[in-house]
Scaffold this motif. Structure first.
Motif, PDB file in Angstrom:
ATOM      1  N   ALA A 203      19.459   6.697  37.987  1.00  0.00           N
ATOM      2  CA  ALA A 203      19.854   5.779  39.054  1.00  0.00           C
ATOM      3  C   ALA A 203      20.747   6.586  39.986  1.00  0.00           C
ATOM      4  N   LEU A 204      20.113   7.335  40.866  1.00  0.00           N
ATOM      5  CA  LEU A 204      20.832   8.284  41.696  1.00  0.00           C
ATOM      6  C   LEU A 204      21.867   7.600  42.582  1.00  0.00           C
ATOM      7  N   GLY A 205      21.527   6.467  43.133  1.00  0.00           N
ATOM      8  CA  GLY A 205      22.466   5.740  43.990  1.00  0.00           C
ATOM      9  C   GLY A 205      23.712   5.316  43.237  1.00  0.00           C
ATOM     10  N   ALA A 206      23.542   4.924  41.982  1.00  0.00           N
ATOM     11  CA  ALA A 206      24.674   4.514  41.151  1.00  0.00           C
ATOM     12  C   ALA A 206      25.355   5.717  40.514  1.00  0.00           C
ATOM     13  N   GLY A 207      24.709   6.877  40.604  1.00  0.00           N
ATOM     14  CA  GLY A 207      25.294   8.092  40.025  1.00  0.00           C
ATOM     15  C   GLY A 207      25.200   8.157  38.520  1.00  0.00           C
ATOM     16  N   THR A 208      24.139   7.573  37.945  1.00  0.00           N
ATOM     17  CA  THR A 208      24.003   7.613  36.490  1.00  0.00           C
ATOM     18  C   THR A 208      22.686   8.259  36.077  1.00  0.00           C
ATOM     19  N   LEU A 209      22.771   8.918  34.945  1.00  0.00           N
ATOM     20  CA  LEU A 209      21.625   9.580  34.332  1.00  0.00           C
ATOM     21  C   LEU A 209      21.729   9.289  32.843  1.00  0.00           C
ATOM     22  N   GLU A 210      20.664   8.790  32.241  1.00  0.00           N
ATOM     23  CA  GLU A 210      20.711   8.454  30.818  1.00  0.00           C
ATOM     24  C   GLU A 210      19.497   9.002  30.088  1.00  0.00           C
ATOM     25  N   LEU A 211      19.771   9.604  28.932  1.00  0.00           N
ATOM     26  CA  LEU A 211      18.733  10.082  28.020  1.00  0.00           C
ATOM     27  C   LEU A 211      18.774   9.223  26.768  1.00  0.00           C
ATOM     28  N   ARG A 212      17.614   8.945  26.186  1.00  0.00           N
ATOM     29  CA  ARG A 212      17.551   8.105  24.989  1.00  0.00           C
ATOM     30  C   ARG A 212      16.710   8.763  23.902  1.00  0.00           C
ATOM     31  N   ASP A 213      17.066   8.458  22.666  1.00  0.00           N
ATOM     32  CA  ASP A 213      16.274   8.822  21.483  1.00  0.00           C
ATOM     33  C   ASP A 213      15.974  10.330  21.408  1.00  0.00           C
ATOM     34  N   LEU A 214      17.024  11.096  21.251  1.00  0.00           N
ATOM     35  CA  LEU A 214      16.885  12.553  21.174  1.00  0.00           C
ATOM     36  C   LEU A 214      16.943  13.007  19.723  1.00  0.00           C
ATOM     37  N   VAL A 215      15.974  13.820  19.327  1.00  0.00           N
ATOM     38  CA  VAL A 215      15.951  14.404  17.988  1.00  0.00           C
ATOM     39  C   VAL A 215      16.479  15.827  18.125  1.00  0.00           C
ATOM     40  N   LEU A 216      17.468  16.164  17.316  1.00  0.00           N
ATOM     41  CA  LEU A 216      18.129  17.459  17.422  1.00  0.00           C
ATOM     42  C   LEU A 216      17.455  18.516  16.554  1.00  0.00           C
ATOM     43  N   ASP A 217      17.524  19.756  16.997  1.00  0.00           N
ATOM     44  CA  ASP A 217      16.969  20.892  16.264  1.00  0.00           C
ATOM     45  C   ASP A 217      17.988  21.315  15.204  1.00  0.00           C
ATOM     46  N   CYS A 218      17.704  21.010  13.960  1.00  0.00           N
ATOM     47  CA  CYS A 218      18.643  21.255  12.858  1.00  0.00           C
ATOM     48  C   CYS A 218      18.923  22.746  12.647  1.00  0.00           C
ATOM     49  N   ASP A 219      17.914  23.583  12.779  1.00  0.00           N
ATOM     50  CA  ASP A 219      18.130  25.023  12.608  1.00  0.00           C
ATOM     51  C   ASP A 219      19.092  25.557  13.664  1.00  0.00           C
ATOM     52  N   TYR A 220      18.891  25.148  14.903  1.00  0.00           N
ATOM     53  CA  TYR A 220      19.787  25.584  15.992  1.00  0.00           C
ATOM     54  C   TYR A 220      21.214  25.099  15.737  1.00  0.00           C
ATOM     55  N   LEU A 221      21.353  23.824  15.362  1.00  0.00           N
ATOM     56  CA  LEU A 221      22.688  23.278  15.116  1.00  0.00           C
ATOM     57  C   LEU A 221      23.365  23.956  13.933  1.00  0.00           C
ATOM     58  N   THR A 222      22.607  24.303  12.908  1.00  0.00           N
ATOM     59  CA  THR A 222      23.174  25.009  11.755  1.00  0.00           C
ATOM     60  C   THR A 222      23.719  26.361  12.187  1.00  0.00           C
ATOM     61  N   ARG A 223      22.960  27.066  13.013  1.00  0.00           N
ATOM     62  CA  ARG A 223      23.445  28.371  13.512  1.00  0.00           C
ATOM     63  C   ARG A 223      24.703  28.197  14.355  1.00  0.00           C
ATOM     64  N   GLN A 224      24.732  27.164  15.186  1.00  0.00           N
ATOM     65  CA  GLN A 224      25.894  26.923  16.035  1.00  0.00           C
ATOM     66  C   GLN A 224      27.112  26.475  15.228  1.00  0.00           C
ATOM     67  N   LEU A 225      26.875  25.778  14.132  1.00  0.00           N
ATOM     68  CA  LEU A 225      27.952  25.332  13.254  1.00  0.00           C
ATOM     69  C   LEU A 225      28.690  26.530  12.676  1.00  0.00           C
ATOM     70  N   GLY A 226      27.945  27.576  12.341  1.00  0.00           N
ATOM     71  CA  GLY A 226      28.554  28.811  11.869  1.00  0.00           C
ATOM     72  C   GLY A 226      29.321  28.677  10.568  1.00  0.00           C
ATOM     73  N   HIS A 227      28.964  27.715   9.765  1.00  0.00           N
ATOM     74  CA  HIS A 227      29.652  27.491   8.489  1.00  0.00           C
ATOM     75  C   HIS A 227      28.773  28.048   7.373  1.00  0.00           C
ATOM     76  N   GLU A 228      29.331  28.882   6.543  1.00  0.00           N
ATOM     77  CA  GLU A 228      28.542  29.558   5.508  1.00  0.00           C
ATOM     78  C   GLU A 228      28.039  28.638   4.410  1.00  0.00           C
ATOM     79  N   SER A 229      28.711  27.522   4.183  1.00  0.00           N
ATOM     80  CA  SER A 229      28.307  26.680   3.057  1.00  0.00           C
ATOM     81  C   SER A 229      27.677  25.343   3.474  1.00  0.00           C
ATOM     82  N   LEU A 230      27.532  25.082   4.795  1.00  0.00           N
ATOM     83  CA  LEU A 230      26.932  23.825   5.260  1.00  0.00           C
ATOM     84  C   LEU A 230      25.755  24.098   6.179  1.00  0.00           C
ATOM     85  N   ARG A 231      24.800  23.165   6.155  1.00  0.00           N
ATOM     86  CA  ARG A 231      23.676  23.205   7.087  1.00  0.00           C
ATOM     87  C   ARG A 231      23.455  21.784   7.614  1.00  0.00           C
TER      88      ARG A 231
END
Length: 104
Positions: free
Chosen positions: A38-66
């Motif tokens: 809704a450009l006039g209202a200045g809003t942008l919305e995304l819905r129902d996103l599935v996250l990439d678990c491998d990418y998030l695990t790498r970004q987490l950088g924790h040796e004992s968690l995934r």
């Protein structure tokens, strides 16, 4: 009909930009049906996103968690077009599910 064509084109442009910004964190490609602009209202919305678990695990950088599962119900950005230099953009995130497990 012109309004529908404009909306379709606008969602495609934002999908391209968001794919470049968020693509690595998402498991699936963005679908234009997940995006409301809704450009006039200045809003942008995304819905129902599935996250990439491998990418998030790498970004987490924790040796004992995934990250086993990850999903975001919605992300909403509010952009004050008429005051970009003086007002802040606001990003809200809701319905986040993140399942962490020990690494084997």
């Amino acid at each position: 009909m012109l309004k529908e064509t404009y909306s379709w084109a606008l969602r495609r442009v934002f999908r391209f930009a968001l794919r470049r910004a968020l693509g690595r964190a998402l498991k699936n490609d963005l679908d234009v049906n997940q995006l409301d602009v809704a450009l006039g209202a200045g809003t942008l919305e995304l819905r129902d996103l599935v996250l990439d678990c491998d990418y998030l695990t790498r970004q987490l950088g924790h040796e004992s968690l995934r990250v086993d599962e990850g999903r975001v119900g919605w992300v909403r950005a509010t952009i004050p077009w008429n005051a970009l230099g003086t007002k802040s953009c606001v990003v809200e995130v809701g319905d986040v599910d993140l399942v962490l497990a020990p690494r084997e």
